[in-house]
Write a protein that holds these residues in place. Structure first.
Motif, PDB file in Angstrom:
ATOM      1  N   ARG A 334       0.737  -1.093   0.069  1.00 33.41           N
ATOM      2  CA  ARG A 334      -0.005  -0.081  -0.071  1.00 33.41           C
ATOM      3  C   ARG A 334       0.882   1.311  -0.009  1.00 33.41           C
ATOM      4  O   ARG A 334       0.618   2.148  -0.641  1.00 33.41           O
ATOM      5  N   THR A 335       2.080   0.982   0.724  1.00 34.49           N
ATOM      6  CA  THR A 335       2.908   2.354   0.940  1.00 34.49           C
ATOM      7  C   THR A 335       4.252   1.995   0.320  1.00 34.49           C
ATOM      8  O   THR A 335       5.174   3.108   0.253  1.00 34.49           O
ATOM      9  N   ALA A 336       4.716   0.908   0.037  1.00 27.49           N
ATOM     10  CA  ALA A 336       6.045   0.913  -0.512  1.00 27.49           C
ATOM     11  C   ALA A 336       6.237   1.427  -1.540  1.00 27.49           C
ATOM     12  O   ALA A 336       5.568   1.564  -2.691  1.00 27.49           O
ATOM     13  N   GLU A 337       7.462   1.990  -1.883  1.00 21.96           N
ATOM     14  CA  GLU A 337       7.865   2.527  -2.836  1.00 21.96           C
ATOM     15  C   GLU A 337       8.303   1.542  -4.063  1.00 21.96           C
ATOM     16  O   GLU A 337       8.140   1.999  -5.256  1.00 21.96           O
ATOM     17  N   VAL A 338       8.818   0.508  -3.652  1.00 22.61           N
ATOM     18  CA  VAL A 338       9.207  -0.727  -4.710  1.00 22.61           C
ATOM     19  C   VAL A 338       8.807  -2.161  -4.242  1.00 22.61           C
ATOM     20  O   VAL A 338       8.575  -2.250  -3.198  1.00 22.61           O
ATOM     21  N   THR A 339       9.212  -2.808  -5.119  1.00 24.45           N
ATOM     22  CA  THR A 339       9.033  -4.412  -5.158  1.00 24.45           C
ATOM     23  C   THR A 339      10.390  -4.926  -5.077  1.00 24.45           C
ATOM     24  O   THR A 339      11.150  -5.017  -6.075  1.00 24.45           O
ATOM     25  N   LEU A 340      10.863  -5.822  -4.025  1.00 28.05           N
ATOM     26  CA  LEU A 340      11.884  -6.488  -4.077  1.00 28.05           C
ATOM     27  C   LEU A 340      11.653  -7.726  -4.834  1.00 28.05           C
ATOM     28  O   LEU A 340      10.651  -8.305  -4.789  1.00 28.05           O
ATOM     29  N   GLY A 341      12.526  -8.327  -5.182  1.00 29.47           N
ATOM     30  CA  GLY A 341      12.382  -9.623  -6.347  1.00 29.47           C
ATOM     31  C   GLY A 341      11.868  -9.472  -7.603  1.00 29.47           C
ATOM     32  O   GLY A 341      11.756  -8.187  -8.207  1.00 29.47           O
ATOM     33  N   GLY A 342      11.376 -10.379  -8.513  1.00 32.48           N
ATOM     34  CA  GLY A 342      10.786 -10.211  -9.590  1.00 32.48           C
ATOM     35  C   GLY A 342      11.457 -11.225 -10.554  1.00 32.48           C
ATOM     36  O   GLY A 342      11.838 -12.390 -10.040  1.00 32.48           O
ATOM     37  N   ILE A 343      11.109 -10.956 -11.818  1.00 37.64           N
ATOM     38  CA  ILE A 343      11.660 -11.908 -12.621  1.00 37.64           C
ATOM     39  C   ILE A 343      13.168 -12.304 -12.525  1.00 37.64           C
ATOM     40  O   ILE A 343      14.072 -11.413 -12.322  1.00 37.64           O
ATOM     41  N   GLY A 365      12.827  -2.714 -16.048  1.00 38.33           N
ATOM     42  CA  GLY A 365      12.250  -1.929 -15.022  1.00 38.33           C
ATOM     43  C   GLY A 365      12.184  -2.645 -13.864  1.00 38.33           C
ATOM     44  O   GLY A 365      12.805  -3.807 -13.405  1.00 38.33           O
ATOM     45  N   GLU A 366      11.026  -2.310 -13.017  1.00 36.26           N
ATOM     46  CA  GLU A 366      10.882  -3.130 -11.733  1.00 36.26           C
ATOM     47  C   GLU A 366      10.245  -4.265 -11.680  1.00 36.26           C
ATOM     48  O   GLU A 366      10.642  -4.931 -10.509  1.00 36.26           O
ATOM     49  N   VAL A 367       9.909  -4.665 -12.655  1.00 37.14           N
ATOM     50  CA  VAL A 367       9.238  -6.180 -12.664  1.00 37.14           C
ATOM     51  C   VAL A 367      10.482  -7.088 -12.716  1.00 37.14           C
ATOM     52  O   VAL A 367      10.241  -8.339 -12.295  1.00 37.14           O
ATOM     53  N   VAL A 368      11.700  -6.765 -12.963  1.00 37.67           N
ATOM     54  CA  VAL A 368      13.058  -7.696 -13.038  1.00 37.67           C
ATOM     55  C   VAL A 368      13.489  -7.745 -11.621  1.00 37.67           C
ATOM     56  O   VAL A 368      13.197  -6.564 -10.666  1.00 37.67           O
ATOM     57  N   ASP A 369      14.207  -8.757 -11.134  1.00 34.81           N
ATOM     58  CA  ASP A 369      14.734  -8.805  -9.768  1.00 34.81           C
ATOM     59  C   ASP A 369      16.005  -7.695  -9.662  1.00 34.81           C
ATOM     60  O   ASP A 369      17.100  -8.108  -9.344  1.00 34.81           O
ATOM     61  N   VAL A 370      15.654  -6.561  -9.747  1.00 31.73           N
ATOM     62  CA  VAL A 370      16.475  -5.591  -9.366  1.00 31.73           C
ATOM     63  C   VAL A 370      16.032  -4.424  -8.647  1.00 31.73           C
ATOM     64  O   VAL A 370      14.911  -3.944  -9.221  1.00 31.73           O
ATOM     65  N   THR A 371      16.380  -3.989  -7.491  1.00 33.13           N
ATOM     66  CA  THR A 371      15.940  -2.849  -6.706  1.00 33.13           C
ATOM     67  C   THR A 371      16.784  -1.970  -6.155  1.00 33.13           C
ATOM     68  O   THR A 371      17.849  -2.437  -5.594  1.00 33.13           O
ATOM     69  N   GLY A 372      16.655  -0.714  -6.489  1.00 29.53           N
ATOM     70  CA  GLY A 372      17.381   0.197  -6.021  1.00 29.53           C
ATOM     71  C   GLY A 372      17.377   0.629  -4.623  1.00 29.53           C
ATOM     72  O   GLY A 372      16.369   0.570  -4.059  1.00 29.53           O
ATOM     73  N   HIS A 373      18.276   1.324  -4.062  1.00 29.25           N
ATOM     74  CA  HIS A 373      18.270   1.944  -2.979  1.00 29.25           C
ATOM     75  C   HIS A 373      17.576   3.205  -3.155  1.00 29.25           C
ATOM     76  O   HIS A 373      17.092   3.780  -4.219  1.00 29.25           O
ATOM     77  N   LEU A 374      16.909   3.979  -2.038  1.00 29.40           N
ATOM     78  CA  LEU A 374      16.502   4.993  -1.970  1.00 29.40           C
ATOM     79  C   LEU A 374      17.129   6.183  -2.707  1.00 29.40           C
ATOM     80  O   LEU A 374      18.492   6.194  -2.064  1.00 29.40           O
ATOM     81  N   GLY A 375      16.846   7.177  -3.501  1.00 29.39           N
ATOM     82  CA  GLY A 375      17.567   8.174  -4.067  1.00 29.39           C
ATOM     83  C   GLY A 375      17.559   8.506  -5.277  1.00 29.39           C
ATOM     84  O   GLY A 375      18.550   8.968  -5.820  1.00 29.39           O
TER      85      GLY A 375
END
Ligand code: FDA
Length: 393
Positions: A334-343, A365-375
């Motif tokens: 509901r409030t998360a900025e991103v999703t960890l994990g993915g393709i 993009g975000e659908v892939v298992d790549v998640t950046g730090h905030l910033g």
């Protein structure tokens, strides 16, 4: 009716628009589809409405993935400086807020307009409000079905993002496509998200709602030195959002509420210099008054420092320099900025973003298992991975 294209892109967010622009610039006939009525909603709400569009310190070590080396190629092929050049070309004024984070001076809407203009110049056909019923592959061609219409292409790019903020159109579409084509998906979890706590800690947070302090928050060997915010639901602010991407359910996090100071030494010096001083006043020199008061209360300390045992003072300083607490969970998608994990990145070529098993099928993009730090790192991943797919689709 069947319409034919060279490239179909599902998802007109940051990564999808970037792929469309690049494929279009190569002379490919591109269709960009989205189920939303309004394009670029996540960009619009990002960075508090000013879009933190990249970070000048972009480096693979600012990203989380099961396979950290996967990120290197795309970030090299399209760097933060490439995106900054694009922003400058469109005369969008920007500034560095802190830690290399670049924000628009005026509005995130400028980034959306820039991308839409670039799409138009690259002859991308954009269709909004498209509810995709089916997706399939036949004789090396990909099909999407919307109502009774079919759209066919040589290349299909999935850019439908993660699961965060379902209210503005996040869906599981990308993960379902992966499953349909027998591709592995790394378990997804909300990330860059506020953390929640049991009643005891929550009641402290509630009393301190709105208070923000500089902290070091750590989980095992990972730590972030940034602001932390008490809220009526738990803890938030950059340091908490950052650690949420690493924290595991059932484990503790550590918070240093006074990272610049060895509190035990500070208290000991005070005791020697002015033994009659009130402990509440001493702690208020380190921390905001409200917080100092609560910490003293929680540790059952009051009165002159000389009357408090060293053991109790050690406990008090530990609770400031190493406050160890166990989150009960997070606020979720509901409030998360991103999703960890993915393709799973093992399924995709890092050089092209194309599926190894299904030539012509790309994920960006975000659908892939790549998640950046905030910033600004998550947008940079969207731009870089989108660019790469756009060169090969
Ligand atoms: P994105 O989510 O942007 O786009 C996916 C698109 O696919 C959407 O247009 C959606 O409508 C569409 N779609 C989904 N399902 C579909 C379906 N079934 N059919 C058709 N279309 C479908 N990052 C950063 O670097 N700096 C920042 O300042 C911020 N700020 C920020 C604030 C908030 C509140 C959030 C929630 C997130 C951020 N982020 C951020 C993260 C950033 O927004 C995010 O990582 C990128 O938008 C991801 O880009 P994608 O293009 O992969 O997905």
């Amino acid at each position: 009716m069947t319409e034919k294209y060279d490239v179909i892109i599902v998802g007109a967010g940051a990564a999808g628009m970037m792929s469309a622009i690049e494929a279009g610039k190569r002379g490919r006939k591109v269709l960009l589809v989205d189920h939303a009525k309004k394009i670029g909603e996540k960009i619009r709400i990002s960075g508090g409405g000013r879009c933190n569009f990249t970070n000048i310190h972009t480096h693979p070590d600012k990203f989380i993935s099961k396979n950290p080396n996967f990120i290197i190629s795309a970030l090299k092929q399209y760097t933060q400086n490439d995106f900054i050049r694009l922003i400058k070309k469109h005369n969008i004024k920007f500034h560095e807020k802190k830690l290399g984070q670049l924000f628009c001076d005026e509005s995130a809407q400028q980034v959306i307009e820039m991308l839409l203009l670039e799409c138009k110049e690259a002859n991308v056909i954009l269709k909004k409000d498209m509810k995709i019923k089916d997706i399939d592959k036949k004789d090396d061609k990909y099909f999407i079905t919307v109502d009774s219409d079919k759209y066919l292409s040589e290349s299909l790019i999935i850019a439908t993002g993660g699961l965060s903020i379902p209210k503005i159109g996040a869906t599981q579409f990308g993960y379902d496509v992966a499953k349909k084509f027998n591709l592995k998906v790394v378990e997804t979890l909300p990330a860059l998200v506020p953390l929640t706590f049991n009643e005891k800690i929550l009641s402290i947070c509630k009393k301190l709602t709105g208070l923000s302090i500089e902290t070091v928050v750590s989980f095992k060997k990972v730590f972030f030195e940034e602001g932390m915010l008490f809220t009526h639901r738990g803890l938030s602010g950059p340091s908490i959002l950052q650690i949420s991407s690493y924290w595991k359910l059932g484990e503790n996090i550590r918070i240093n509420l006074s990272p610049k100071l060895d509190v035990a030494k500070f208290i000991n010096d005070k005791k020697n210099i002015n033994p009659k001083q009130d402990i509440n006043i001493i702690i208020s020199e380190l921390l905001p008054k409200r917080l100092a008061h609560i910490i003293c209360n929680e540790n059952n300390v009051s009165g002159n420092i000389c009357e408090i045992s060293n053991k109790i003072l050690d406990r008090l300083s530990d609770s400031i320099n190493t406050w160890e607490i166990k989150p009960t969970g997070s606020e979720g998608y509901r409030t998360a900025e991103v999703t960890l994990g993915g393709i799973d990145t093992n399924e995709i070529s890092s050089k092209t973003m194309m599926s190894k098993k299904h030539p012509g099928l790309f994920f960006v993009g975000e659908v892939v298992d790549v998640t950046g730090h905030l910033g600004g790192y998550n947008f940079q991943w969207a731009w870089s991975s989108g660019y790469v797919a756009g060169q090969h689709a």
